[in-house]
Design a protein around this motif. Structure first.
Motif, PDB file in Angstrom:
ATOM      1  N   LEU A   1       0.856  -1.187   0.000  1.00 15.84           N
ATOM      2  CA  LEU A   1       0.000   0.000   0.000  1.00 15.84           C
ATOM      3  C   LEU A   1       0.893   1.239   0.000  1.00 15.84           C
ATOM      4  N   VAL A   2       0.628   2.149  -0.924  1.00 16.65           N
ATOM      5  CA  VAL A   2       1.367   3.417  -0.951  1.00 16.65           C
ATOM      6  C   VAL A   2       0.345   4.543  -0.813  1.00 16.65           C
ATOM      7  N   VAL A   3       0.520   5.365   0.215  1.00 18.51           N
ATOM      8  CA  VAL A   3      -0.453   6.417   0.530  1.00 18.51           C
ATOM      9  C   VAL A   3       0.236   7.772   0.436  1.00 18.51           C
ATOM     10  N   GLY A   4      -0.358   8.684  -0.311  1.00 24.94           N
ATOM     11  CA  GLY A   4       0.177  10.050  -0.401  1.00 24.94           C
ATOM     12  C   GLY A   4      -0.602  10.971   0.523  1.00 24.94           C
TER      13      GLY A   4
ATOM     14  N   PRO B   1      -0.075   2.999 -13.572  1.00 26.37           N
ATOM     15  CA  PRO B   1      -0.460   1.718 -14.176  1.00 26.37           C
ATOM     16  C   PRO B   1      -1.446   0.975 -13.277  1.00 26.37           C
ATOM     17  N   ALA B   2      -2.252   0.112 -13.867  1.00 25.81           N
ATOM     18  CA  ALA B   2      -3.119  -0.745 -13.051  1.00 25.81           C
ATOM     19  C   ALA B   2      -2.223  -1.841 -12.482  1.00 25.81           C
ATOM     20  N   MET B   3      -2.233  -2.015 -11.175  1.00 23.15           N
ATOM     21  CA  MET B   3      -1.336  -2.998 -10.549  1.00 23.15           C
ATOM     22  C   MET B   3      -2.141  -3.930  -9.664  1.00 23.15           C
ATOM     23  N   GLN B   4      -1.867  -5.206  -9.819  1.00 20.26           N
ATOM     24  CA  GLN B   4      -2.617  -6.178  -9.033  1.00 20.26           C
ATOM     25  C   GLN B   4      -2.178  -6.213  -7.572  1.00 20.26           C
ATOM     26  N   HIS B   5      -0.880  -5.963  -7.334  1.00 15.84           N
ATOM     27  CA  HIS B   5      -0.366  -6.174  -5.986  1.00 15.84           C
ATOM     28  C   HIS B   5       0.019  -4.906  -5.245  1.00 15.84           C
ATOM     29  N   VAL B   6      -0.384  -3.757  -5.786  1.00 14.24           N
ATOM     30  CA  VAL B   6      -0.118  -2.496  -5.088  1.00 14.24           C
ATOM     31  C   VAL B   6      -1.412  -1.692  -5.055  1.00 14.24           C
ATOM     32  N   THR B   7      -1.759  -1.186  -3.882  1.00 15.77           N
ATOM     33  CA  THR B   7      -2.895  -0.268  -3.759  1.00 15.77           C
ATOM     34  C   THR B   7      -2.326   1.129  -3.553  1.00 15.77           C
TER      35      THR B   7
ATOM     36  N   SER C   1     -10.412   4.603 -11.626  1.00 17.89           N
ATOM     37  CA  SER C   1      -8.954   4.620 -11.808  1.00 17.89           C
ATOM     38  C   SER C   1      -8.363   3.666 -10.774  1.00 17.89           C
ATOM     39  N   PRO C   2      -7.071   3.337 -10.886  1.00 16.41           N
ATOM     40  CA  PRO C   2      -6.492   2.448  -9.856  1.00 16.41           C
ATOM     41  C   PRO C   2      -6.170   3.183  -8.558  1.00 16.41           C
ATOM     42  N   ILE C   3      -6.492   4.475  -8.485  1.00 15.29           N
ATOM     43  CA  ILE C   3      -6.127   5.265  -7.303  1.00 15.29           C
ATOM     44  C   ILE C   3      -7.351   5.443  -6.403  1.00 15.29           C
ATOM     45  N   GLN C   4      -7.168   5.128  -5.121  1.00 13.38           N
ATOM     46  CA  GLN C   4      -8.274   5.302  -4.171  1.00 13.38           C
ATOM     47  C   GLN C   4      -8.108   6.623  -3.421  1.00 13.38           C
TER      48      GLN C   4
ATOM     49  N   PRO D   1      -6.030  19.094 -12.109  1.00  9.71           N
ATOM     50  CA  PRO D   1      -4.990  18.787 -13.108  1.00  9.71           C
ATOM     51  C   PRO D   1      -3.914  17.846 -12.567  1.00  9.71           C
ATOM     52  N   PHE D   2      -3.570  17.987 -11.297  1.00  7.81           N
ATOM     53  CA  PHE D   2      -2.549  17.108 -10.718  1.00  7.81           C
ATOM     54  C   PHE D   2      -3.034  15.660 -10.701  1.00  7.81           C
ATOM     55  N   LEU D   3      -4.263  15.462 -10.254  1.00  6.67           N
ATOM     56  CA  LEU D   3      -4.787  14.093 -10.166  1.00  6.67           C
ATOM     57  C   LEU D   3      -5.013  13.480 -11.544  1.00  6.67           C
ATOM     58  N   ARG D   4      -5.374  14.332 -12.509  1.00  2.85           N
ATOM     59  CA  ARG D   4      -5.530  13.817 -13.889  1.00  2.85           C
ATOM     60  C   ARG D   4      -4.196  13.273 -14.394  1.00  2.85           C
ATOM     61  N   GLN D   5      -3.133  14.018 -14.127  1.00  4.33           N
ATOM     62  CA  GLN D   5      -1.804  13.572 -14.564  1.00  4.33           C
ATOM     63  C   GLN D   5      -1.451  12.237 -13.886  1.00  4.33           C
TER      64      GLN D   5
END
Ligand code: PEP
Length: 254
Positions: A5-8, A31-37, A57-60, A21-25
């Protein structure tokens, strides 16, 4: 172990007008990743802007704080259900900046963790010692107290959804990262404490993130440690390329 899990954590940075604009970029390049949230936690005013950009998107989406109460006369606060209504999935709780600047107590943080779980949110419980506590070799007892108080009243089933973020205060925003060995040692201690209080199976399932000046240059070594399940990233999450590089390192370790 489950996914990394990577959280910003944007903290109190970026105007709501800059968020889209930042989130669109980020969305275009993630990338869509199976083993990283991947989760981003903008300030409250940007949450309703972020939700439609991150949809499908793959970003929560995460929040940086929350009230323990369901609603009512709590001026200036935000309830768990309000976050859910904005498609928020995760919430950072007990960050050291909240403990120190806003005097959040162990009891309040425990109540917030319970409220998050009761409302279907994943709490990211932050804990960590100060420089003085480490110099006095008190880091283990400090994090034990922070962890155990936050587990109060949680069943094993609920506790499995918890995320713990070990963030030594001396490493937050200072550019001074814990060495991979220092971080691993503390994460192993936290895993043992979880096993003691909630059983081995739950301890294996709880993800323990490292936070404190994580950057692309140090992420790989940290994520390679057996008890480090990802990172809570402050400053470096404000730079899309740097954050994407950190996520790529998590992907290579997953
Ligand atoms: C944080 O915000 O939780 C954090 C770890 O910040 P930084 O990465 O800037 O040290």
């Amino acid at each position: 172990m489950g996914k990394l899990l990577v959280v910003g954590n944007w903290k109190m940075n970026r105007m709501p007008s800059e968020a889209e604009p930042f989130l669109r970029q980020l969305r275009e390049q993630m990338p869509a990743m199976q083993h990283v949230t991947v989760v981003v936690c903008p300030p409250f005013p940007s949450l309703p802007i972020a939700a439609p950009v991150l949809e499908k998107s793959p970003i929560q989406l995460g929040a940086q704080n929350m009230c323990w109460a369901r609603g009512g006369a709590f001026t200036g606060e935000v309830s768990p259900a309000m976050l859910r209504d904005l498609y928020v999935t995760h919430v950072i709780l007990g960050h050291s900046e909240r403990r120190s600047h806003f005097h959040e107590t162990l009891e309040q943080i425990a109540a917030k963790v319970r409220a998050a779980l009761d409302n279907g949110l994943i709490p990211i419980l932050c804990l960590g010692e100060t420089q003085a506590e480490r110099e006095a070799a008190r880091q283990s007892s400090v994090v034990e107290r922070q962890l155990i108080s936050a587990l109060e009243g949680l069943g094993e089933e609920q506790a499995r959804r918890l995320v713990v973020a070990y963030e030594p205060i001396w490493a937050i925003g200072t550019g001074k990262t814990a060495t991979p060995d220092q971080a691993q040692e503390m994460h192993a201690t936290l895993r043992q404490l979880l096993a003691k209080h909630l059983g081995e199976e739950t301890a294996r399932r709880v993800r323990i993130l490292y936070g404190g000046s994580v950057q692309a240059a140090n992420a790989l070594e940290l994520f390679r440690q057996p008890d480090i399940d990802g990172g809570l990233v402050g400053g470096a999450s404000l730079d899309a390329n740097e954050f994407l590089a950190i996520v790529a390192h998590a992907h290579s370790c997953a």
